[in-house]
Design a protein around this motif. Structure first.
Motif, PDB file in Angstrom:
ATOM      1  N   ALA A  53      31.348  30.294  43.440  1.00  0.00           N
ATOM      2  CA  ALA A  53      32.102  30.319  42.186  1.00  0.00           C
ATOM      3  C   ALA A  53      32.787  31.665  41.969  1.00  0.00           C
ATOM      4  O   ALA A  53      33.923  31.726  41.482  1.00  0.00           O
ATOM      5  CB  ALA A  53      31.165  30.000  41.019  1.00  0.00           C
ATOM      6  N   GLN A  54      32.097  32.762  42.332  1.00  0.00           N
ATOM      7  CA  GLN A  54      32.684  34.093  42.128  1.00  0.00           C
ATOM      8  C   GLN A  54      33.889  34.314  43.034  1.00  0.00           C
ATOM      9  O   GLN A  54      34.898  34.887  42.598  1.00  0.00           O
ATOM     10  CB  GLN A  54      31.624  35.167  42.382  1.00  0.00           C
ATOM     11  N   VAL A  55      33.802  33.887  44.273  1.00  0.00           N
ATOM     12  CA  VAL A  55      34.939  34.032  45.174  1.00  0.00           C
ATOM     13  C   VAL A  55      36.109  33.207  44.669  1.00  0.00           C
ATOM     14  O   VAL A  55      37.265  33.664  44.657  1.00  0.00           O
ATOM     15  CB  VAL A  55      34.541  33.622  46.607  1.00  0.00           C
ATOM     16  N   ASP A  56      35.831  31.992  44.234  1.00  0.00           N
ATOM     17  CA  ASP A  56      36.886  31.139  43.695  1.00  0.00           C
ATOM     18  C   ASP A  56      37.528  31.764  42.460  1.00  0.00           C
ATOM     19  O   ASP A  56      38.757  31.751  42.309  1.00  0.00           O
ATOM     20  CB  ASP A  56      36.304  29.765  43.352  1.00  0.00           C
ATOM     21  N   GLU A  57      36.693  32.338  41.581  1.00  0.00           N
ATOM     22  CA  GLU A  57      37.233  32.979  40.367  1.00  0.00           C
ATOM     23  C   GLU A  57      38.086  34.188  40.721  1.00  0.00           C
ATOM     24  O   GLU A  57      39.169  34.395  40.149  1.00  0.00           O
ATOM     25  CB  GLU A  57      36.089  33.401  39.448  1.00  0.00           C
ATOM     26  N   ALA A  58      37.612  35.013  41.666  1.00  0.00           N
ATOM     27  CA  ALA A  58      38.378  36.194  42.054  1.00  0.00           C
ATOM     28  C   ALA A  58      39.709  35.804  42.675  1.00  0.00           C
ATOM     29  O   ALA A  58      40.742  36.457  42.432  1.00  0.00           O
ATOM     30  CB  ALA A  58      37.571  37.049  43.030  1.00  0.00           C
ATOM     31  N   ARG A  59      39.736  34.760  43.471  1.00  0.00           N
ATOM     32  CA  ARG A  59      41.006  34.277  44.037  1.00  0.00           C
ATOM     33  C   ARG A  59      41.949  33.864  42.906  1.00  0.00           C
ATOM     34  O   ARG A  59      43.154  34.155  42.952  1.00  0.00           O
ATOM     35  CB  ARG A  59      40.747  33.088  44.960  1.00  0.00           C
ATOM     36  N   ARG A  60      41.412  33.181  41.902  1.00  0.00           N
ATOM     37  CA  ARG A  60      42.244  32.716  40.793  1.00  0.00           C
ATOM     38  C   ARG A  60      42.780  33.882  39.967  1.00  0.00           C
ATOM     39  O   ARG A  60      43.942  33.885  39.556  1.00  0.00           O
ATOM     40  CB  ARG A  60      41.422  31.777  39.902  1.00  0.00           C
ATOM     41  N   LEU A  61      41.948  34.882  39.735  1.00  0.00           N
ATOM     42  CA  LEU A  61      42.359  35.997  38.886  1.00  0.00           C
ATOM     43  C   LEU A  61      43.362  36.910  39.567  1.00  0.00           C
ATOM     44  O   LEU A  61      44.247  37.469  38.911  1.00  0.00           O
ATOM     45  CB  LEU A  61      41.128  36.809  38.468  1.00  0.00           C
ATOM     46  N   SER A  62      43.210  37.103  40.875  1.00  0.00           N
ATOM     47  CA  SER A  62      44.002  38.136  41.544  1.00  0.00           C
ATOM     48  C   SER A  62      44.839  37.633  42.707  1.00  0.00           C
ATOM     49  O   SER A  62      45.608  38.405  43.284  1.00  0.00           O
ATOM     50  CB  SER A  62      43.058  39.231  42.054  1.00  0.00           C
ATOM     51  N   GLY A  63      44.692  36.367  43.063  1.00  0.00           N
ATOM     52  CA  GLY A  63      45.394  35.876  44.246  1.00  0.00           C
ATOM     53  C   GLY A  63      44.839  36.441  45.529  1.00  0.00           C
ATOM     54  O   GLY A  63      45.550  36.502  46.550  1.00  0.00           O
TER      55      GLY A  63
END
Length: 492
Positions: free
Chosen positions: A316-326
């Motif tokens: 979930a954290q990796v997915d969130e970081a991808r969403r927030l910062s590309g």
């Protein structure tokens, strides 16, 4: 500087209140100490300059008005500054509001002047990230200060500040406290809420808090930050008296069971055993009933359940970081990508099975507490390990990146990688996850130093809501075997 190093946060606040020193003078001393030791420690990674100068010149209120302070670069957002979580993927992600705990630190009058080092997403019990590099232990620069609050612990142990922000999802307050000779309380679930940008992480397993050099600072700082908000997920087990008042009275005589045994690490280091035996002897001399017991829970099963939850969180954290910062794969560490892939591939069944098992662990600890007030264990199974000793070899890092890209998480699980992660990542810290999984309070206190001069704390686990009892016991131990006179005076 000698006077600054010889005072805890409570004493410094008293000096500011009496007019004997100003907040600006204390901030200058903290910065001078940081300038002297941080190049070696790598504890402070994000300075907060202008805001600290402004607050130091402002008439502050609160129990710690004017005391210099540091916060952790994970889940402790400071408006206008990045919260990187130790990851390149979020290096430019700037917080738009203060975290609840940070606002409460500020309301208490603390002067925050920097953020401290943490491993990527707080996922390790050491503080070594690709983004910030390793934090080092001021007692011995070759060894780790622990993690994930290792930067905060290193700064406090070296005298930069008397206390600092920390948080704990699997031992991340208590492990660094044990590595660096500090007091570290992991509070009961819900006592200090997260927010407002995030809810309670890890289904309530994670808690906010501090690391300190004295018990009275821990008690007073928790008094300043605990209590629910309108959006709290869990009700806080609030107490009828403050922690500061509670530690003024010696604890009643307690029945304490101790063990050093662990299925994850069947051969804890002799120093870890000695630390518990020394604590048991001291407790007996203070009049408590102390006896050796079998571990109250199946720690091998608990470790597996803990990691199943952590794998899902990593995904979930990796997915969130991808969403927030590309962010792309290159912006994450190989270990993180591997954990995330295992969590993604596992699906929801192992996660919910692990969550269902939480009740097993709660009931096991409840049965123990039917006959004992507290459980005493080592905080660490070994003395603080060397910096870099737990780094994944480059070849395995490349393999992990390829495996994550190929989406072979199920294959990784089948070949025994979970058992390897339990052994390598939890084997030296097998005692701390119990309190997180069950939501119970636990405290690490610095009662033991190894033959090579390294701190090695011991841990007490109490019933839900027994935070005050733990602090009161820690205060009595501090009186009986003082540790404040010890601090890591590293030479630069």
């Amino acid at each position: 500087m000698g006077e600054y190093l010889g005072a805890d946060a409570t004493a410094l606040a008293g000096l500011v209140a009496s007019g004997e020193v100003t907040a600006a003078e204390l901030l200058d001393l903290a910065r001078a100490r940081a300038a002297a030791v941080n190049p070696d420690l790598n504890a402070i990674v994000i300075p907060i300059e202008a805001e600290a100068d402004h607050r130091a010149r402002t008439e502050l209120t609160g129990p710690f008005a004017g005391v210099p302070f540091l916060i952790k670069d994970l889940a402790q957002d400071y408006r206008g500054y990045p919260t990187t979580r130790g990851s390149r993927s979020l290096a430019r992600h700037v917080a738009t509001e203060h975290a609840t705990v940070v606002q409460r630190f500020l309301d208490a009058g603390l002067v925050v002047f920097g953020k401290t080092n943490t491993p990527e997403f707080g996922s390790k019990a050491i503080t070594e990230s690709d983004l910030w590099g390793p934090a080092r232990n001021p007692w011995n620069l070759d060894v780790t200060p622990g993690g994930s609050s290792g930067g905060s612990a290193a700064a406090v142990a070296a005298g930069v500040v008397p206390a600092a922000g920390a948080n704990d999802g699997g031992g991340s307050i208590r492990i660094p406290a044990a590595c660096t000779g500090l007091v570290g309380l992991k509070a009961s679930r819900g006592l200090m809420p997260f927010g407002p940008a995030t809810g309670e992480p890890l289904f309530g397993m994670g808690v906010e808090g501090v690391v300190t050099r004295t018990v009275r600072d821990a008690a007073a700082l928790y008094d300043a930050i605990i209590g629910p908000t309108a959006s709290s997920t869990y009700p806080a087990p609030l107490h009828t008296e403050s922690f500061t008042a509670r530690i003024a009275t010696p604890p009643r005589l307690l029945r304490i069971g101790f063990t050093t045994r662990s299925a994850i690490n069947p051969a804890p280091h002799p120093e870890a055993v000695a630390a518990v035996e020394h604590a048991a002897q001291l407790l007996t001399e203070l009049g408590h009933h102390v006896e050796e017991v079998d571990p109250p829970h199946d720690d091998a099963e608990l470790a597996r359940d803990f990691l199943e939850i952590w794998f899902a969180k990593a995904a979930a954290q990796v997915d969130e970081a991808r969403r927030l910062s590309g962010a792309g794969d290159a912006d994450f560490e190989a270990d993180t990508l591997a954990l995330a892939e295992i969590g993604r591939a596992a699906g929801v069944v192992p996660l919910f099975r692990a969550l269902d098992h939480v009740n097993h662990h709660v009931r096991a600890l409840e049965r123990f507490h039917d006959t004992h007030d507290l459980l005493l264990t080592p905080t660490l199974a070994v003395p603080p390990p060397a910096v870099g000793s737990m780094t994944t070899p480059p070849l395995l890092q490349r393999a992990a990146r390829l495996a994550a890209r190929a989406r072979v998480g199920k294959v990784m699980s089948r070949v025994g990688i979970v058992d390897q992660l339990i052994e390598e990542n939890l084997g030296w810290v097998p005692y701390t996850q119990l309190a997180n999984m069950t939501g119970r309070p636990a405290i690490s206190v610095p009662l033991h130093w190894t033959g090579t001069g390294l701190p090695l704390g011991v841990q007490f686990v109490g019933r839900l809501g027994a935070d005050g009892d733990l602090l009161a016991l820690a205060a009595s131990l501090e009186d009986a075997a003082p540790w404040f006179h010890r601090y890591a005076d590293i030479s630069v």
